[in-house]
Scaffold this active site. Structure first.
Site, mmCIF file in Angstrom:
data_model
loop_
_atom_site.group_PDB
_atom_site.id
_atom_site.type_symbol
_atom_site.label_atom_id
_atom_site.label_comp_id
_atom_site.label_asym_id
_atom_site.label_seq_id
_atom_site.Cartn_x
_atom_site.Cartn_y
_atom_site.Cartn_z
ATOM 1 N N LYS A 120 0.839 -1.213 0.000
ATOM 2 C CA LYS A 120 0.000 0.000 0.000
ATOM 3 C C LYS A 120 0.872 1.262 0.000
ATOM 4 O O LYS A 120 0.568 2.238 -0.688
ATOM 5 C CB LYS A 120 -0.933 -0.027 1.212
ATOM 6 N N GLY A 141 -12.867 -5.241 5.287
ATOM 7 C CA GLY A 141 -14.249 -5.614 5.575
ATOM 8 C C GLY A 141 -15.103 -5.501 4.320
ATOM 9 O O GLY A 141 -14.760 -4.790 3.377
#
Ligand code: HSE
Length: 460
Positions: free
Chosen positions: A225, A322
């Site tokens: 990332k 999520g």
């Protein structure tokens, strides 16, 4: 009343106008946690999304090896196949959403989708961090978009913020908690005073950490990332291979406690900075002043600080993983593409924020060239002259000390102990100089165990 009627009429008119555009058709490759989130959120918020996108976004086809489970997730109106290539080959599909993960088949399928002229949306940070240059070049050649908001910090719109919201700025640095698993583990270690191994086992039992948590705990996921954010912030290629990566496996409860006594918290940070001699790109545990907002980001939450020359320091906070938080980011990309897919590719926001022909070749610095401050913990013999020897080495190396903390031997090693912990905070120095000083200190006979070194950032 008349005013209300006019309002209703104009809303209806607007609705007729947007719905008259042909819907954009999406094919999902993989429908696990994120895929079903995308499907559910698109269904639930279809009215709002239609009003924003200007056309309907329709999941028309899904490829998943478990076709029965996939069909149950999307209902009978969506075509479900086992073969991802059937989605890519379908001329009706405008956008392929890759949710398979990993660098293997996902790379092949993304390249094939681009070659077939499809826009691609992916949450796959590993793929873009390692093969981004190849994938973005292919997309530029074909004039298609590759959108990846979900790849960094899940639901936080950090890619959009960096690429668009902060576009006026010279970005100076980014520092982020971009891995929820490790932040959860560090929060638990601090709360419970437990060591890493104990907390990891508990996190796995509760489902907060994967059965194979290697990528998370070794800092690899965060480095994927960070490499993406670095590319977008500074207009350089994605260079995961040049990142310095250190995870949290060697952290002890002791260091978290000592850091706290000195006014710091320990976080696993993804850091990238634009320096005069190059770009820093690193992931490692880091002491952060306890009073900074980011030091108080707990559990599995993510947060990214970005410092721009015009805007100053900004911070973005939210869920980094999520089903629906990630779906939120995937759908934002779908909406962007729905709005822009008919536009000339030169008018779109470039994949890596900077025009492809204006990318910079500024090098990523070797870790030895990085400048930062340090926390050192030395387990030493509790005898005269030890502190003087240690501080003498630092002084001779030109490393300035910021604070020293020495614990009572009894507290460290139990009653009658003859060894103690010496904790030193330094001011900024170049890492190569610190490495040399550490080697000298480690060689002292009164230094009894491997020295713990944790980097420190003030983040101002
Ligand atoms: N495993 C990641 C985390 C989420 O713990 O934050 C996906 O990148």
């Amino acid at each position: 009343m008349a005013e209300l009627q006019i309002k209703i009429q104009s809303v209806l008119k607007a609705k007729t106008k947007v719905t008259s555009l042909k819907s954009i058709k999406v094919g999902l490759l993989g429908i696990g946690t994120v895929g079903s989130g995308v499907f559910n959120v698109l269904q639930r918020n279809q009215g709002e999304i239609l009003r924003r996108a200007g056309r309907r976004i329709e999941i028309a086809m899904v490829a998943d090896l478990d076709t029965a489970r996939a069909q149950a997730a999307v209902g009978k109106n969506v075509t479900v196949v086992a073969d991802a290539r059937a989605v890519i080959a379908n001329p009706e599909i405008d956008i392929v959403v890759e949710l398979i993960g990993g660098y293997g088949i996902a790379r092949q399928l993304v390249l094939e989708a681009i070659e077939a002229g499809k826009h691609v949306v992916t949450a796959n940070k590993a793929l873009l961090a390692v093969h981004g240059t190849e994938i973005f070049a292919a997309a530029n050649r074909k004039g298609v978009m590759v959108a990846f908001e979900a790849a960094v910090a899940g639901g936080i719109p950090i890619i959009k913020s960096l690429r668009e919201g902060l576009t006026a700025n010279r970005i100076e640095w980014i520092a982020g908690i971009i891995n929820g698993t490790t932040n959860f583990i560090l929060s638990e270690m601090r709360d419970k005073g437990s060591d890493f191994d104990v907390v990891l086992k508990e996190a796995q039992r509760l489902g907060y950490a994967e059965a194979d948590p290697t990528f998370d705990i070794e800092g690899v996921d965060a480095a994927h990332k960070a490499a993406l954010m670095s590319a977008i912030a500074f207009g350089v290629p994605v260079q995961f291979d040049k990142a310095y990566v250190e995870g949290i496996t060697k952290l002890g409860a002791k260091d978290i406690k000592y850091a706290e006594q000195l006014g710091y918290r320990i976080k696993l940070l993804g850091i990238t900075k634009q320096m005069a001699n190059g770009i820093e790109l690193r992931v490692h545990p880091c002491l952060v002043p306890a009073k900074r907002l980011i030091a108080n980001v707990e559990g599995a939450m993510n947060a990214v600080m970005v410092h721009g020359d015009a805007v100053g320091t900004t911070m973005y906070y939210g869920k980094g993983a999520g089903s629906e938080p990630t779906a939120s980011a995937v759908i934002a990309d779908l909406v962007d593409i729905a709005r822009l897919h008919a536009a000339d590719s030169a008018q779109r926001v470039p994949h890596l924020a900077f025009q492809p022909q204006s990318m910079s070749t500024t090098p990523v610095l070797d870790m030895g060239q990085v400048v930062t401050s340090y926390y050192l913990r030395l387990n030493v013999a509790d005898e005269a002259g030890v502190l003087a020897k240690v501080t003498g080495i630092l002084a001779e190396s030109g490393i300035s000390i910021d604070a020293v903390l020495q614990r009572e031997a009894d507290e460290v090693g139990g009653e009658g102990s003859t060894q103690t912990d010496l904790i030193i905070l330094t001011h900024d120095c170049v890492e190569a100089k610190m490495n040399a000083a550490l080697a000298q200190m480690q060689a002292l006979p009164t230094v009894l165990a491997p020295i713990i070194r944790i980097r420190k950032e003030e983040l101002v």
